[in-house]
Design a protein around this motif. Structure first.
Motif, PDB file in Angstrom:
ATOM      1  N   UNK A   1       0.863  -1.155   0.034  1.00  0.00           N
ATOM      2  CA  UNK A   1       0.196  -0.082   0.331  1.00  0.00           C
ATOM      3  C   UNK A   1       0.746   1.298   0.089  1.00  0.00           C
ATOM      4  N   UNK A   2       1.696   1.456   0.491  1.00  0.00           N
ATOM      5  CA  UNK A   2       2.914   2.465   0.885  1.00  0.00           C
ATOM      6  C   UNK A   2       3.675   3.018  -0.372  1.00  0.00           C
ATOM      7  N   UNK A   3       4.175   1.296  -0.782  1.00  0.00           N
ATOM      8  CA  UNK A   3       4.730   1.476  -2.147  1.00  0.00           C
ATOM      9  C   UNK A   3       4.793   1.471  -3.560  1.00  0.00           C
ATOM     10  N   UNK A   4       3.831   1.115  -4.331  1.00  0.00           N
ATOM     11  CA  UNK A   4       3.871   0.822  -5.075  1.00  0.00           C
ATOM     12  C   UNK A   4       4.833   0.746  -5.995  1.00  0.00           C
ATOM     13  N   UNK A   5       5.959   1.050  -5.726  1.00  0.00           N
ATOM     14  CA  UNK A   5       7.172   0.240  -6.453  1.00  0.00           C
ATOM     15  C   UNK A   5       7.975  -1.346  -6.598  1.00  0.00           C
ATOM     16  N   UNK A   6       7.842  -0.910  -5.051  1.00  0.00           N
ATOM     17  CA  UNK A   6       7.917  -2.565  -3.948  1.00  0.00           C
ATOM     18  C   UNK A   6       7.064  -3.723  -4.798  1.00  0.00           C
ATOM     19  N   UNK A   7       5.621  -3.325  -4.821  1.00  0.00           N
ATOM     20  CA  UNK A   7       4.584  -4.504  -5.613  1.00  0.00           C
ATOM     21  C   UNK A   7       5.494  -4.373  -6.752  1.00  0.00           C
ATOM     22  N   UNK A   8       5.015  -3.651  -7.600  1.00  0.00           N
ATOM     23  CA  UNK A   8       5.600  -3.956  -8.962  1.00  0.00           C
ATOM     24  C   UNK A   8       7.040  -4.450  -8.801  1.00  0.00           C
ATOM     25  N   UNK A   9       8.376  -4.119  -8.297  1.00  0.00           N
ATOM     26  CA  UNK A   9       9.331  -4.920  -8.121  1.00  0.00           C
ATOM     27  C   UNK A   9       9.236  -6.628  -8.247  1.00  0.00           C
ATOM     28  N   UNK A  10       8.304  -6.612  -7.096  1.00  0.00           N
ATOM     29  CA  UNK A  10       8.113  -8.094  -6.413  1.00  0.00           C
ATOM     30  C   UNK A  10       7.869  -8.486  -7.014  1.00  0.00           C
ATOM     31  N   UNK A  11       6.516  -8.064  -7.172  1.00  0.00           N
ATOM     32  CA  UNK A  11       5.409  -9.192  -8.051  1.00  0.00           C
ATOM     33  C   UNK A  11       6.610  -9.453  -9.659  1.00  0.00           C
ATOM     34  N   UNK A  12       7.238  -8.623 -10.760  1.00  0.00           N
ATOM     35  CA  UNK A  12       8.113  -9.255 -11.530  1.00  0.00           C
ATOM     36  C   UNK A  12       9.142 -10.631 -11.443  1.00  0.00           C
ATOM     37  N   UNK A  13       9.888 -10.168  -9.806  1.00  0.00           N
ATOM     38  CA  UNK A  13      10.619 -11.280  -9.083  1.00  0.00           C
ATOM     39  C   UNK A  13       9.679 -12.314  -9.845  1.00  0.00           C
ATOM     40  N   UNK A  14       8.761 -12.104  -8.919  1.00  0.00           N
ATOM     41  CA  UNK A  14       7.361 -13.500  -8.638  1.00  0.00           C
ATOM     42  C   UNK A  14       7.826 -14.342 -10.261  1.00  0.00           C
TER      43      UNK A  14
END
Length: 137
Positions: free
Chosen positions: A99-112
């Motif tokens: 919620x606090x970091x869309x960038x973190x979400x995008x990065x983790x999703x790409x890795x997954x």
């Protein structure tokens, strides 16, 4: 073992009434107003409206973003399994971080997704295309 991180793909898509009926009628870990809104398109009676659809992400159903996680914090997860990601458990802190970091979400999703791409599927007589994903043919 199920990897909850795969649920992140639920930022886009729709679910059938049969997938969320029990959650909107029988559970307490859901915002009441949200449940009533979904009940209007998904009758309580099984066999009625089973194929009616609702977006997995209430706020931005056609955008790949972190709003899905905001929905969970507000108890507006459409599927029971989605809402379990934010239910006073170990995943709560991760939901908050997305919620606090869309960038973190995008990065983790790409890795997954890269990890999933490295999975070697069973083929030929070693595998099975299921008629119903929930059970072996």
């Amino acid at each position: 073992m199920f990897d909850w991180r795969l649920k992140r793909a639920h930022t886009i898509g729709l679910a059938r009434c049969t997938s969320f009926r029990a959650h909107i009628y029988n559970e307490s870990n859901i915002d009441g107003s949200f449940a009533r809104t979904r009940q209007a398109n998904c009758p309580r009676t099984t066999g009625t409206g089973d194929n009616n659809l609702a977006p997995l992400d209430l706020q931005t159903p056609k955008a790949f973003d972190n709003k899905y996680f905001q929905n969970l914090i507000q108890k507006k997860g459409l599927l029971h399994s989605d809402q379990e990601l934010f239910n006073s458990g170990s995943a709560d802190s991760i939901v908050r971080s997305y919620v606090n970091s869309q960038t973190s979400f995008f990065s983790d999703f790409a890795s997954a997704m890269v990890k999933m791409g490295d999975i070697s599927p069973l083929t030929g007589s070693n595998g099975e295309i299921r008629k119903n994903c929930r059970r072996a043919n």
